[in-house]
Design an enzyme around this catalytic site. Sequence first.
Site, PDB file in Angstrom:
ATOM      1  N   GLU A 340       0.809  -1.218   0.000  1.00 67.94           N
ATOM      2  CA  GLU A 340       0.000   0.000   0.000  1.00 67.94           C
ATOM      3  C   GLU A 340       0.844   1.270   0.000  1.00 67.94           C
ATOM      4  O   GLU A 340       0.468   2.273  -0.617  1.00 67.94           O
ATOM      5  CB  GLU A 340      -0.956   0.000   1.192  1.00 67.94           C
ATOM      6  CG  GLU A 340      -2.034  -1.066   1.140  1.00 67.94           C
ATOM      7  CD  GLU A 340      -1.560  -2.421   1.658  1.00 67.94           C
ATOM      8  OE1 GLU A 340      -2.290  -3.412   1.486  1.00 67.94           O
ATOM      9  OE2 GLU A 340      -0.439  -2.469   2.233  1.00 67.94           O
ATOM     10  N   ARG A 448     -19.150  -1.672   2.719  1.00 70.88           N
ATOM     11  CA  ARG A 448     -19.212  -3.042   2.233  1.00 70.88           C
ATOM     12  C   ARG A 448     -20.635  -3.528   1.957  1.00 70.88           C
ATOM     13  O   ARG A 448     -20.898  -4.048   0.878  1.00 70.88           O
ATOM     14  CB  ARG A 448     -18.545  -3.987   3.230  1.00 70.88           C
ATOM     15  CG  ARG A 448     -18.557  -5.427   2.741  1.00 70.88           C
ATOM     16  CD  ARG A 448     -18.096  -6.411   3.791  1.00 70.88           C
ATOM     17  NE  ARG A 448     -18.033  -7.764   3.258  1.00 70.88           N
ATOM     18  CZ  ARG A 448     -17.810  -8.844   3.983  1.00 70.88           C
ATOM     19  NH1 ARG A 448     -17.626  -8.731   5.280  1.00 70.88           N
ATOM     20  NH2 ARG A 448     -17.764 -10.032   3.425  1.00 70.88           N
TER      21      ARG A 448
END
Length: 596
Positions: A340, A448
């Site tokens: 990342e 989500r």
Amino acid sequence: MADAEARAEFPEEARPDRGTLQVLQDMASRLRIHSIRATCSTSSGHPTSCSSSSEIMSVLFFYIMRYKQSDPENPDNDRFVLAKRLSFVDVATGWLGQGLGVACGMAYTGKYFDRASYRVFCLMSDGESSEGSVWEAMAFASYYSLDNLVAIFDVNRLGHSGALPAEHCINIYQRRCEAFGWNTYVVDGRDVEALCQVFWQASQVKHKPTAVVAKTFKGRGTPSIEDAESWHAKPMPRERADAIIKLIESQIQTSRNLDPQPPIEDSPEVNITDVRMTSPPDYRVGDKIATRKACGLALAKLGYANNRVVVLDGDTRYSTFSEIFNKEYPERFIECFMAEQNMVSVALGCASRGRTIAFASTFAAFLTRAFDHIRIGGLAESNINIIGSHCGVSVGDDGASQMALEDIAMFRTIPKCTIFYPTDAVSTEHAVALAANAKGMCFIRTTRPETMVIYTPQERFEIGQAKVLRHCVSDKVTVIGAGITVYEALAAADELSKQDIFIRVIDLFTIKPLDVATIVSSAKATEGRIITVEDHYPQGGIGEAVCAAVSMDPDIQVHSLAVSGVPQSGKSEELLDMYGISARHIIVAVKCMLLN
């Protein structure tokens, strides 16, 4: 260096003559003098680190690199990234270990998006090779065969606190670079002719990035300071500096200058301004779709609208739904794998000089690892867009490690960063389009679980403008939410209305900047009562942002509902209730506020 290109003979026409070599050496000496004078005048800086790399800089800027001095932003210019702790143009790196990732983004853009001749050079210190992000970038460059990238390790042996682990064991650096798949040269960093040769040889290598491991000496050219410890980040005393400058000046043999070679002008023209979706959102009120999926669909739609939209992901594309973009435009999708930090730096490099509209996506929780790179990108006011999915306890069964509960606080600290927190698919598509045109960094927070579409395709959205979803003249409390908690607020409003208690419901849309005018006017219309509800920790979240916005008005009271403690695994709706941010808890908070 098994490739024939790596062993290529230095042709006579590429060799600098004796006069040119002397000019390069003299320019290195002048660079040392400039660094001594500059650091003395400010009583701050790194003259010894500058001195170790002066020959490298001289050769790069006055013999190897191609650029227009009068047009430093020219897209055809070679790029230079200074990852050592010194300032440079294009993208700031600040703390060590970030520059190579940025250079990777520039090189990837040059090789695969621009398909242009410009090359990218990144100068690094040996000390920063202890940073893991350096090796994330090394792996990335090798995997993508960035043969237009040259990384120079300035191995001067010394760090801030003393000798570094490998000191002058150059073969250690060489083996590490070769193990990561880089074409690697070892060179005496004081020898301008040898530097000219290896940089030329690097230009002949195909399918591999090149590492130049240069043995140098900190404080070179300064008696009693060269290769001595305890001189890191220390300007020289003025009386001593004058004597050293005179000594260096005595070694300069010519006043001649060298002009850089002009760039090869073959970069395509790029237009990344006023990017618009080609059609309104294709959703109906009542449809159910997760905002993370709507974000993936919006990216693909934006990619159709402009061919300079690129998407990066950290091996989460099937969860973030960036795979939708990848299927449509695989040539503009960059898989950064589980790295990342490097993903963010690559995005910074891709977006530099306005060459692309870059979106980087992963789980928002995983972005905490990359925060230093995000912070530096913010300081540089880079135009990158970061998408963080799987936010809050609404993630559900995956558990605490996957739940981003700190991300709003993190991005609120970034100067001029716009934070989008869309509630449904329609607002998500607008967030993506607005981010593509915004100045500075943008963060889009997605959810989500599937949520219901509440906005019509014709609804308009703007940065800094909230939506008032429920209101009437009888409203007693303003309830402010964003994302998943908007639905809880609406459910609470429905239940309370049955009891003749009416609340105003606000969907913030952007957390930064806040729509302060709407918040204040709504608070005044509800007798100064505000309740914020957020799927985030209280520290640095929506509640604190709203409190700060109304802090000068003594007649406004704010009560915050937020997640506290370490969350557990469970069903989304169970966790929203367990951590006090469900409709039931909003109802209780409203009634308590009215009693007080």
